[in-house]
Write a protein that holds these residues in place. Structure first.
Motif, PDB file in Angstrom:
ATOM      1  N   GLY A  63     146.900  57.448 -35.411  1.00 28.49           N
ATOM      2  CA  GLY A  63     146.326  56.683 -34.417  1.00 28.49           C
ATOM      3  C   GLY A  63     146.047  57.566 -33.121  1.00 28.49           C
ATOM      4  N   ALA A  64     147.037  58.503 -32.988  1.00 28.06           N
ATOM      5  CA  ALA A  64     146.407  59.254 -31.889  1.00 28.06           C
ATOM      6  C   ALA A  64     145.372  60.067 -31.770  1.00 28.06           C
ATOM      7  N   TRP A 107     142.214  57.873 -31.720  1.00 34.83           N
ATOM      8  CA  TRP A 107     141.856  57.677 -30.356  1.00 34.83           C
ATOM      9  C   TRP A 107     141.371  58.596 -29.534  1.00 34.83           C
ATOM     10  N   PHE A 108     141.923  59.956 -29.802  1.00 31.35           N
ATOM     11  CA  PHE A 108     141.110  60.804 -28.949  1.00 31.35           C
ATOM     12  C   PHE A 108     139.751  61.227 -29.520  1.00 31.35           C
ATOM     13  N   THR A 150     137.675  58.928 -30.623  1.00 33.55           N
ATOM     14  CA  THR A 150     136.861  57.694 -30.619  1.00 33.55           C
ATOM     15  C   THR A 150     136.955  56.866 -29.299  1.00 33.55           C
ATOM     16  N   GLY A 151     138.312  57.036 -28.818  1.00 37.83           N
ATOM     17  CA  GLY A 151     138.588  56.151 -27.695  1.00 37.83           C
ATOM     18  C   GLY A 151     139.262  54.949 -28.404  1.00 37.83           C
ATOM     19  N   LYS A 152     139.400  54.640 -29.484  1.00 41.52           N
ATOM     20  CA  LYS A 152     139.763  53.418 -29.959  1.00 41.52           C
ATOM     21  C   LYS A 152     141.174  53.816 -31.065  1.00 41.52           C
ATOM     22  N   VAL A 153     142.135  53.041 -31.233  1.00 41.15           N
ATOM     23  CA  VAL A 153     143.124  53.191 -32.259  1.00 41.15           C
ATOM     24  C   VAL A 153     142.781  52.579 -33.460  1.00 41.15           C
ATOM     25  N   ASP A 154     142.152  52.928 -34.397  1.00 37.67           N
ATOM     26  CA  ASP A 154     141.780  52.851 -35.599  1.00 37.67           C
ATOM     27  C   ASP A 154     142.855  52.221 -36.487  1.00 37.67           C
ATOM     28  N   THR A 155     142.857  50.714 -36.839  1.00 35.69           N
ATOM     29  CA  THR A 155     144.127  50.151 -37.574  1.00 35.69           C
ATOM     30  C   THR A 155     144.236  51.069 -38.868  1.00 35.69           C
TER      31      THR A 155
END
Length: 434
Positions: free
Chosen positions: A254-255, A258-259, A261-266
């Protein structure tokens, strides 16, 4: 003394049966995870493949595969598996591991493989490919092949490389030969995202798999040793390292997502949790507590990176990310063995690493070669892939004559991935809106 030995054996074999049932239940997790990641028009096909993987594969493993493994490993097949009820329990325990390796492949070739091609490969995997792998490792009657060559034993406690790494490599190979789904890549090589139809199913499947994984890892440890000693240290260590690595895999994936794309992909979080489990599966009994954090973080972090590499650089359509989840994570965890082991476990780090690397090379090379031969042969015969018309229509209809979501009906308005809104539904919705 005799009574104590009999009681210990009875308890251990009861434990083996319980964890075998738990590992079998993982097929429900695979079914949900894969069904959630495919388009709605291919759900029934994916579920059917999971059902047939178990039903056909376990039968073939009973009739052929267990014998091949015994012969390759230098053991007496009849004495080991067919002489008594205890032998049949041992066979079932081996079979649930074998079918886990087999079902991993179905997620990689989803959406375009002919059912008979997949079933053919499953038969050959259960009869020959996987049995040869365990013949070199777990089924070896004395010294394993890796130890004969390198002088050091190959460490794989619960199948991080033997089951998951092998399944991930097989899936990637099959997907590469089969080719991507229609519309997955553009002419310039750029990728298009084809989202799965149900994030809910995918996450539910992930959690079911995680639950069953305790059977994989903790279940591999006996309750009592051969001398009647309670295996508390090993059981506790395996339970702890499995849980920590699982958790860190989800966090790290998840981190990284996020790094990037700026989103936490489920879906990355879910698959990262599984990658953390795969990474620790070869070494949960020897890894230090801090090593479980290292394995989980690295296994989860590599998932988005490896998936993007496979997608954008290799242009391979690995639908359910089976290679970064099972393949590369299994290889990574297996190679980390001497570096994250608890103090006193490994006497020669260099020698142990060479053994692990050679084992990965042998298992990976054999799996890739055998899988490539089978799928290229199927492709040459025109039996590997469905027609473009059937792929566009969906494998549920073309391969099974059913619709997973028949209430979508037919018409002009799309209401969900693969579903169509009928005129009656449109009229009803319009009256409600009025």
């Amino acid at each position: 003394m005799v009574l104590l030995q009999a009681s210990t054996e009875a308890l251990n074999y009861t434990w083996i049966l319980m964890v075998s049932f738990l590992i079998f239940f993982m097929h429900a997790g695979f079914a949900m995870l894969e069904a959630g990641q495919v388009r709605s028009k291919n759900v029934a096909n994916q579920l059917t493949k999971n059902l047939l993987t178990w039903s056909i594969g376990v039968t073939v493993f009973f009739l052929i595969g267990s014998g091949v493994a015994s012969v390759v490993g230098g053991a007496d097949w009849a004495a080991a598996y067919m002489a008594s009820g205890l032998g049949w329990i041992d066979w079932l325990y081996g079979a649930v591991f074998a079918m886990t390796a087999a079902t991993i492949v179905s997620g990689a070739v989803a959406g375009r493989a002919k059912l008979r091609a997949y079933v053919t490969y499953t038969i050959l995997l259960a009869a020959v490919i996987y049995p040869v792998v365990i013949g070199f490792t777990w089924s070896a009657s004395e010294t394993g092949f890796v130890e004969i060559v390198t002088g050091y034993a190959f460490a794989d406690f619960a199948g991080g490389m033997i089951v998951h790494g092998m399944g991930g490599i097989a899936g990637l190979t099959a997907a590469a030969i089969l080719g991507p789904r229609m519309g997955r890549f553009n002419e310039d090589g750029s990728a298009n995202v084809i989202p799965g139809h149900s994030m809910t199913f995918a996450v539910l499947g992930t959690l079911v798999l995680a639950f069953g994984w305790y059977g994989f890892n903790v279940g591999t440890s006996a309750i009592y040793g051969g001398d009647g000693t309670f295996m508390a240290e090993q059981l506790g260590r395996v339970a702890m390292t499995t849980t920590i690595s699982m958790a860190m895999g989800a966090i790290a994936a998840g981190a990284v997502a996020w790094f990037q794309t700026g989103k936490v992909d489920t879906l990355y979080v879910a698959n990262g949790l599984l990658a953390g489990l795969v990474g620790i599966t070869a070494i949960p009994h020897t890894t230090a507590w801090w090593g479980a954090f290292v394995v989980g973080i690295l296994s989860g972090a590599q998932l988005p990176i490896v998936f993007k590499f496979v997608e954008t650089k290799l242009n391979i359509d690995d639908v359910c990310a089976v290679f970064p989840v099972h393949g590369s994570a299994g290889v990574l965890g297996t190679l980390l063995y001497p570096f994250v082991a608890a103090p006193g476990v490994v006497s020669n780090v260099g020698g142990a690493f060479i053994a692990q690397a050679f084992g990965v090379f042998v298992i990976g090379g054999w799996t890739l070669t055998a899988t490539a031969v089978i799928w290229y042969a199927l492709k040459a015969m025109g039996e590997a892939r469905v027609t473009p018309e059937h792929e566009q229509e969906g494998l549920d209809v073309s391969e099974h004559g059913v619709e997973t979501y028949p209430e979508f009906g037919s018409g002009d308005s799309v209401v969900a991935d693969g579903g169509i809104m009928t005129e009656d539904i449109e009229a009803t919705r319009g009256s409600k809106d009025d």
